[in-house]
Structures are given as C-alpha cells and as structure tokens.
Design a protein around this motif. Structure first.
Motif, PDB file in Angstrom:
ATOM      1  N   ASP A 595      -8.165 -31.751  37.361  1.00 35.03           N
ATOM      2  CA  ASP A 595      -7.359 -32.689  36.564  1.00 35.03           C
ATOM      3  C   ASP A 595      -6.905 -32.038  35.264  1.00 35.03           C
ATOM      4  OD1 ASP A 595      -6.402 -35.513  36.053  1.00 35.03           O
ATOM      5  OD2 ASP A 595      -7.744 -35.250  34.341  1.00 35.03           O
ATOM      6  N   GLN A 599      -3.108 -31.356  34.011  1.00 35.17           N
ATOM      7  CA  GLN A 599      -2.666 -31.854  32.716  1.00 35.17           C
ATOM      8  C   GLN A 599      -2.270 -30.725  31.767  1.00 35.17           C
ATOM      9  OE1 GLN A 599      -2.213 -35.039  32.001  1.00 35.17           O
ATOM     10  NE2 GLN A 599      -3.004 -35.712  33.997  1.00 35.17           N
ATOM     11  N   PRO A 754       2.752 -32.470  32.446  1.00 37.00           N
ATOM     12  CA  PRO A 754       2.625 -33.896  32.075  1.00 37.00           C
ATOM     13  C   PRO A 754       3.927 -34.536  31.610  1.00 37.00           C
ATOM     14  CG  PRO A 754       0.790 -32.637  31.190  1.00 37.00           C
ATOM     15  CD  PRO A 754       1.736 -31.639  31.775  1.00 37.00           C
ATOM     16  N   ARG A 757       5.325 -36.478  34.361  1.00 34.44           N
ATOM     17  CA  ARG A 757       4.403 -37.429  34.993  1.00 34.44           C
ATOM     18  C   ARG A 757       4.569 -38.805  34.365  1.00 34.44           C
ATOM     19  NH1 ARG A 757       0.179 -35.013  37.846  1.00 34.44           N
ATOM     20  NH2 ARG A 757       0.045 -32.733  37.583  1.00 34.44           N
ATOM     21  N   ARG A 758       4.164 -39.815  35.111  1.00 39.42           N
ATOM     22  CA  ARG A 758       4.089 -41.186  34.598  1.00 39.42           C
ATOM     23  C   ARG A 758       2.632 -41.632  34.607  1.00 39.42           C
ATOM     24  NH1 ARG A 758       7.700 -45.305  37.646  1.00 39.42           N
ATOM     25  NH2 ARG A 758       6.445 -44.508  39.403  1.00 39.42           N
ATOM     26  N   LYS A 759       2.282 -42.506  33.694  1.00 46.63           N
ATOM     27  CA  LYS A 759       0.925 -43.010  33.654  1.00 46.63           C
ATOM     28  C   LYS A 759       0.669 -44.093  34.684  1.00 46.63           C
ATOM     29  CE  LYS A 759       0.037 -41.913  28.795  1.00 46.63           C
ATOM     30  NZ  LYS A 759      -0.408 -42.421  27.478  1.00 46.63           N
ATOM     31  N   LEU A 760       1.736 -44.573  35.308  1.00 43.52           N
ATOM     32  CA  LEU A 760       1.570 -45.589  36.350  1.00 43.52           C
ATOM     33  C   LEU A 760       1.084 -44.939  37.635  1.00 43.52           C
ATOM     34  CD1 LEU A 760       4.817 -47.674  35.749  1.00 43.52           C
ATOM     35  CD2 LEU A 760       2.493 -48.164  34.962  1.00 43.52           C
ATOM     36  N   SER A 762       0.881 -43.660  41.486  1.00 43.42           N
ATOM     37  CA  SER A 762       1.928 -43.057  42.310  1.00 43.42           C
ATOM     38  C   SER A 762       2.403 -44.030  43.381  1.00 43.42           C
ATOM     39  CB  SER A 762       1.406 -41.774  42.966  1.00 43.42           C
ATOM     40  OG  SER A 762       0.321 -42.085  43.827  1.00 43.42           O
TER      41      SER A 762
END
Length: 779
Positions: A595, A599, A754, A757-760, A762
């Motif tokens: 991870d 990130q 990042p 990327r979205r925090k929601l 997938s």
C-alpha cells in the motif's frame, strides 16, 4: 531488514527465561569438552558403598540358644539397618548401603552385627573401616569381590562369627546405586523406601482392535409378536461400545459397522459381544453372547482385509436360582471380521508433541537414526510443596518420557535444591518428536492413603528437531505451572541434552515421509474416534504403570500426557487467536508495504518496483527463480539470529500472564461444573457473547461467498447481465491484445500515482458489494 520477532535478544521477563549453564559434566572439564565416561552428561557424585552379603557362625545370645541377627551400618550420624532373621546363625542379606561423600563427617564406617531382642538388642560384633583406606572403583571395572571379616568386640578383640562385606568408593554410575539404601533417606520409614528409588518403566505394547460387526442370524427374541430392535454391545475390559439399531428389523439383522478398541499386551482380557433387543426405553434384553479371547485374534500389518468368522451366540437363563446356558436346537450366531491392527500407531499423547510415531508391529519399524541422551542434574529454588512436622519441605523427583520408555529418578528427601545427576538414553526413530521431563513432589513417604496425590512442580518439553546433532545443551529450565491464582514459577531444573545422529542421510529422508504410519492415511480414523481411543490408551498406560514398584501414579502419567489438553479454556482460545495473528502478521506487513508502494510514499522504491515489475512481465520465466532466490536470501539473513537455545515454556505465548482470574477459575473447573449457578450463568453469557462475534464473522464470510455465486446465478438479473457482458468484452479484448501488454497496463494502473486515485471505493468493489446474498432468507 528488521530482526524477526521471537528471536534471542528480545526483551523477556527475567523470571521465566532459559539460562545457559556450564556444569562440570563427567567430573572433568566443562560442557564443551570431549568426554569419554559413560556418565558424561551429569556431574559425578561420590558415594561410599557397603555391601552386606552374609554372616556365619554367629553366637547365640538368647536364653533359648538362638540368634535373631541383623546388621547396622553406621557412618557419623547416618545409620542403616538390614532386615533381621529369626533364629538363624548363618543369615544372608545381600543389601547395599550408599552414603553421600558430601555429607560424611566421620573418619570410619562401623558395621555392627546385633541380635534383635524384646527389651534391648544385644551386641554380637563389629567391623571397622578407615575411610582413607577404602579402595575406589570406577565402572566398567568389575564389581569388588566381598571378603570375610572376623568380628571384633568393642575393645578390638576377635570374637566368634564372621561377616562377608564389600566396601568401596564409587559414583552414581555404579550398578549398586539404583537398589541401594541411601543415607539421605534415613528418615523414610521402611515401607516408604520403595517409593523413592529410581526406576525405568516400559509401557505395554498397545494395539488397536478393530471389530467389524456384519450381521447376525437366527436370533430368538422373547416377544415374537413384534419386530426386534437389535444392536450389538461390545465390551473389552472397561471399554464399552455399541452399534446402532439394525435398520433391517427381524431375526437376521445387519449392521456392517466398525468398533475400535485399545488392547494391551499381554492379552489377558476377552472381547465380549452381546446381541441385545430394545424391548422398552432404557431396557434391553440379551439375545446371546459371544466371548472371544484376544490371543486367538489375527494380527494385520497392512491394508489387506482379514477373513470373516461366524461365532455362536450363547444364551443364559436363570434356572433354580443359578445362571445356566440354555440348550437350544438351532444356535444363533453372529458374523464379524476382527483383527488387531499393527499398522497404526496407538496415540496416547497429543500429536503436537508426540514422542513416538512408530506403528505397533515391530516388523514395520524402520532402523533408528540416532540416540537421545538426557542428564537430569539438579533443581534449584524449588518452592515448599507441603508441611511436615511444622516446617515446609519438598521431596522432589523427576520423570522423563520418550517413546515407550519412562524413567523416574530417585526422590531427594527434604531439599529445595535436590541433586539427582542421573543419565538416561533412548533410541530415536524420528527427529520430529518431543521428550517431556516433569518434576514432582513425592507425597507418599509418610502417608499411603488413596486420596494422597503427588504434587506437580513443573514440566519441560524439548523437540529433538530443534537440537543440533552431537552438541551438548546444558540449560536451566524454568518450572512454570498455571494455578487458579495465576502463573507461578516453582523453581528451575538443570538438564543436559545431547542428540547424536547415526545417519544424516536417513534423518534427512525422514522429512519427506508421512508423520504417522501409512494406515492412518489409507484408512483414517475420525477425530472423535482418535480422541476416545487416546483416552482409553491413557487409562491403560496409567493403570499398568501404577501397578509397578515403585508405582508411577495416575496423576503423574496424566500430567505428562496432557490428558486435559482438549478441555475448553478462554485463555487458550485467546492464545491461539494471537498465534494465528502472529502467523498472518507477515502477510499484513506485506500488504501494508505494498500500500505504501502504491501511495508513492518513497518514490525511489516505487520506481524500482516498477522496473522489477516490467522485467518480470517481459521475462516471466524469471518469476519463480526470483521468488526462490528471495526466500533463500531471507533464510540466510535470519541465520544470524537463529535460536541458540532449545525451546521452553513461554508464558506470553500461552497468554498466562494476563489471564483474568475468572478465566483461570473456569479453566480449572471440573467437568461437569462444580461452580454455583450464578457463576455458571455469567460464564455462559460470556461464552454466548464470544460465540455471537464468531457467528457474525462466519456469516460475513458466507455472505461474500454467496455474492461470488450470484455473479452467474441470475438472482439479480441486471447484475448478472452486466457481468456476462463484461466477460464477453474481456474475452474479445484479451484475444486480440498480447498478454504481456495487458499485464503491464494492469500493473501500471494498480501502481498509479495518488494524483490519479480517488478516495472512493473502486468500481469492481462497488459492483461486488451490490450483489445479493442469501441473508434475506435467514430467519
């Protein structure tokens, strides 16, 4: 790279750690020296031995003209006596007395012959030996030949009578040591001397007895107006099993059911088969019995079936107050297949720390791969275990168990730092086995009641596979017991262990072989059967060893074999949970590291991972070599912190230090419980709470599995249509796109920066969580 958890050097509680020692083994040098004596794993202890053989021509002292002689051996404050004979002038005793050199405070040993009398024993004569003139004997020298000595009076003048003696200095390696009277046991009454001697025990050879109940014919029920409900009850000693009621109700019932028993050599007990009819609830009527001596039963060494046999059923009736065999014209009979299974190993220990894995039949044994040598040196700092004459005391002895051989050291009387210095050897057939050493307090020296039990002081387990070959391990092991009040250190026991390998090639070959004999895998027994059979095996072993002299008592055998290891314990459940978490922690650490890579916490590391990923995708033949090379490098790196000491009891791993008092009280509760109803209700509610959490986790796992099934089940027609369409598109795309290109795109997408990327969650995860499960149908 960090040091792996659990390696030496990590902080531990000082009280419970293993301590390396450096005793003078064999009487010369240190533990690391090359030793040549037979007792090279213990410290030599010097003893003065006096063998009283016999006497002749003793004068009469009684008014009746007879003599009731016995011999008294006195050295300083220590005094030992032989048994006495009635009216015999030429008695034979052949008894040995041993006096520890460490406790000798005299310059001469006095051997006196006396005449037992009602009022006062009469002096007949004596022989004196100066300690400085007594010869030394070291095995394997031949035993010192006894000689005749003329008796003297107290003034030193010769008197009538001669005494045959042998006096010498020796060690605990002397053949006379185990059966000798010891000066440190002078306070023990004569009827308790047998319970303090060292002893080697051999457990009986155990067999599994398989009884296959096939059918019965021509049964004659008393009530012919009903269909009989027939079952077979089988008894072997205290073991009793029964078949189910036959589904074919009639006078020719069939079962084809296996019953398994544990039988011990010599086969003194008979198998009793009783065919019974259930005539009413809790009431059975015997339709016939068959008695089968085990000496006539065939022994099976492999998986080939044995032949079946018919046995006549005998029925007994009461005639004129006596039980007699009923004369019938057509005898009922039973059809069975019976054999003694020699291809199994009869488990009397837990498989997690078994000391023997060989099959019962000696013909199936492989050759030994080495020798295990154990030196039981001493104990230190033992706690008082009982009170005697107003003061605290401990009478400690050790028991060691490996394979069929049990050993028991002598009991050291009234000492908190006993010294045994006894050495034992075992043949080793499998390195993945465990030797168990227990320390106990002897409570049978001054009381012999049935309710008296030897107290447990502590136990040590040593797995042979964790020992380096031909190295002498000398350590002081903490003796830790778990009490209702919490974990407690009872002292320390010092051991010397050496595993000598005779064939390294054979030992390495064993690592590729099944752990248990092959019959356990060709015709496996159920977990329930193994538990019941192990319980019966422990009962047989404890009963046989309890009949030896000195007896190895039931509480000792059960503690050594961990008879209650299957009982429920909240503490053990927590410990096992944290053991699982410890096993999974490397995977969690890898996930956390990956991870961080995704990130871009460390851009240089992430770029290197990108390069490595591209190389592996373009050259997939390097994947397996890379994995195995990485594992090799990890193993070489961890070699720096390899364990230098054998394993021992770990209080933190056992979750013993932080266990709640109520949890310990529950663990030590009897079965069935003996606690008050309100406490039982509280514990039941607590167990329901824990079980509810487990139930929730199991339900969540089932939900995820059902969602996977619903992808193609059309339970949600729109979701299945989307998934099927996606599969078709993916198949077409993957057909026309090179696989390496797909892998590169997928890898770059997973490792993207990042910023992209979205925090929601997938899209695939959102789709999966919307799939239906069968929880809607649950009540």
């Amino acid at each position: 790279m960090q040091r792996p958890p659990g390696m030496p050097g990590m902080p531990r509680q000082e009280e419970f750690i293993l301590k390396e020692t450096n005793p003078a083994l064999g009487g010369v040098g240190s533990a690391g020296d090359k030793l040549t004596t037979t007792y090279d794993l213990v410290e030599q202890m010097q003893y003065l031995y006096v063998r009283v053989v016999k006497a002749k021509d003793l004068p009469a002292k009684d008014v009746t003209g007879s003599c009731d002689p016995y011999v008294e051996v006195k050295l300083g404050n220590y005094k030992g006596t032989t048994r006495h004979f009635e009216k015999k002038s030429n008695p034979e005793w052949n008894q040995v007395f041993a006096f520890s050199k460490d406790r000798i405070q005299a310059s001469a040993v006095e051997v006196t012959v006396k005449d037992r009398d009602m009022m006062k024993d009469d002096f007949i004569g004596r022989v004196l030996f100066d300690l400085s003139e007594i010869p030394k004997r070291v095995p394997p020298d031949s035993p010192l030949a006894p000689q005749w000595y003329r008796l003297e009076d107290r003034k030193g003048d010769k008197v009538k009578g001669e005494l045959m003696l042998a006096v010498w200095w020796g060690t605990q390696a002397d053949e006379a040591f185990p059966e000798a009277w010891h000066s440190d046991a002078a306070a023990v009454p004569s009827d308790g001397l047998a319970s303090i001697r060292s002893k080697v025990y051999l457990t009986p050879k155990l067999w599994y007895l398989r009884v296959n109940i096939i059918e019965a014919q021509d049964l004659i029920p008393t009530d012919k107006s009903r269909f009989p409900e027939v079952h077979v009850k089988a008894m072997l000693g205290n073991q009793g099993l029964r078949t189910r009621v036959s589904p074919s109700r009639g006078i020719n019932p069939q079962w084809n059911e296996d019953l398994m028993f544990v039988a011990a050599e010599p086969f003194e007990e008979h198998l009793i088969l009783s065919v019974e009819d259930r005539v009413a609830p809790n009431k059975d009527e015997v339709l016939g019995k068959a008695i089968i001596p085990l000496t006539t039963v065939e022994k099976r060494l492999d998986h080939k079936p044995v032949g079946t046999r018919w046995y006549n059923l005998e029925k007994h009736v009461i005639l004129d107050g006596e039980q007699k065999k009923k004369e019938i014209k057509f005898s009922s009979r039973i059809h069975i297949r019976i054999c003694l299974e020699g291809g199994y190993h009869v488990l009397d220990e837990s498989t997690h720390y078994s000391s023997d894995l060989r099959p019962t039949a000696r013909q199936l044994w492989k050759q030994s791969i080495g020798v295990l040598e154990l030196g039981i040196l001493n104990a230190q700092g033992l706690l008082p275990m009982k009170t005697k004459d107003g003061r605290n005391t401990t009478d400690a002895y050790c028991v060691a168990k490996y394979g069929q051989k049990w050993v028991r050291t002598r009991t050291i009387i009234d000492s908190f730092s006993p010294k045994w210095n006894e050495q034992y050897t075992w043949e080793v057939y499998d390195p993945c086995t465990v030797v168990t050493i227990g320390v106990f307090d002897n409570c049978h020296l001054h009381s012999s009641g049935n309710n008296v039990r030897d107290n447990r002081i502590g136990k040590v387990r040593i797995r042979l596979s964790t020992l380096e070959a031909d190295r002498v391990y000398t350590h002081s092991y903490p003796l830790i017991v778990l009490l209702p009040s919490g974990v407690k250190k009872m002292g320390e026991v010092q051991l010397a262990v050496r595993f000598t390998c005779s064939s390294l090639l054979n030992m390495m070959h064993l690592y590729s072989q099944p752990l248990l004999p092959k019959m356990h895998y060709l015709y496996p027994l159920s977990v329930m059967q193994l538990d019941n059979l192990r319980h019966q095996a422990i009962l047989i072993v404890s009963m046989r060893l309890g009949r030896a002299e000195p007896p190895l008592r039931k509480e000792v055998v059960e503690y050594m074999l961990d008879v209650d290891s299957h009982m429920w314990s909240m503490r053990k459940s927590k410990a096992n949970f944290f053991r699982i978490m410890g096993v999974l922690s490397p995977l969690l650490a890898v996930g956390k590291w990956f991870d961080q890579i995704c990130q871009w916490r460390n851009p240089l590391t992430t770029i290197l991972i990108h390069l490595l990923f591209v190389i592996l995708v373009l050259y997939p033949e390097l994947i397996l070599p890379t994995v195995f090379l990485y594992l090799f490098l990890i193993g070489v790196w961890y070699y720096r912190w390899r364990p230098r000491q054998p394993p021992h009891m770990d209080t933190r791993l056992s979750y013993a230090e932080t266990a709640h008092p109520d949890e310990l009280d529950e663990e030590f509760d009897t079965f069935p419980t003996s606690r008050p109803p309100d406490i039982v209700r509280m514990r039941y509610d607590r167990l329901r709470s824990v079980a509810g959490r487990v139930q929730t986790v199991v339900g969540d796992i089932a939900t995820q599995g059902e969602r996977l099934q619903s992808l193609l089940s059309w339970r949600d027609p729109r979701a299945t249509a989307i998934f099927v369409t996606f599969c078709l598109v993916a198949a077409v795309v993957l057909y026309v796109t090179p696989f390496k290109a797909v892998m590169l795109l997928a890898g770059f997408y997973v490792l993207r920066h990042p910023r992209f990327r979205r925090k929601l969650p997938s899209v695939p995860l959102n789709f999966f969580r919307r799939l239906p499960a069968r929880t809607d149908s649950m009540l």
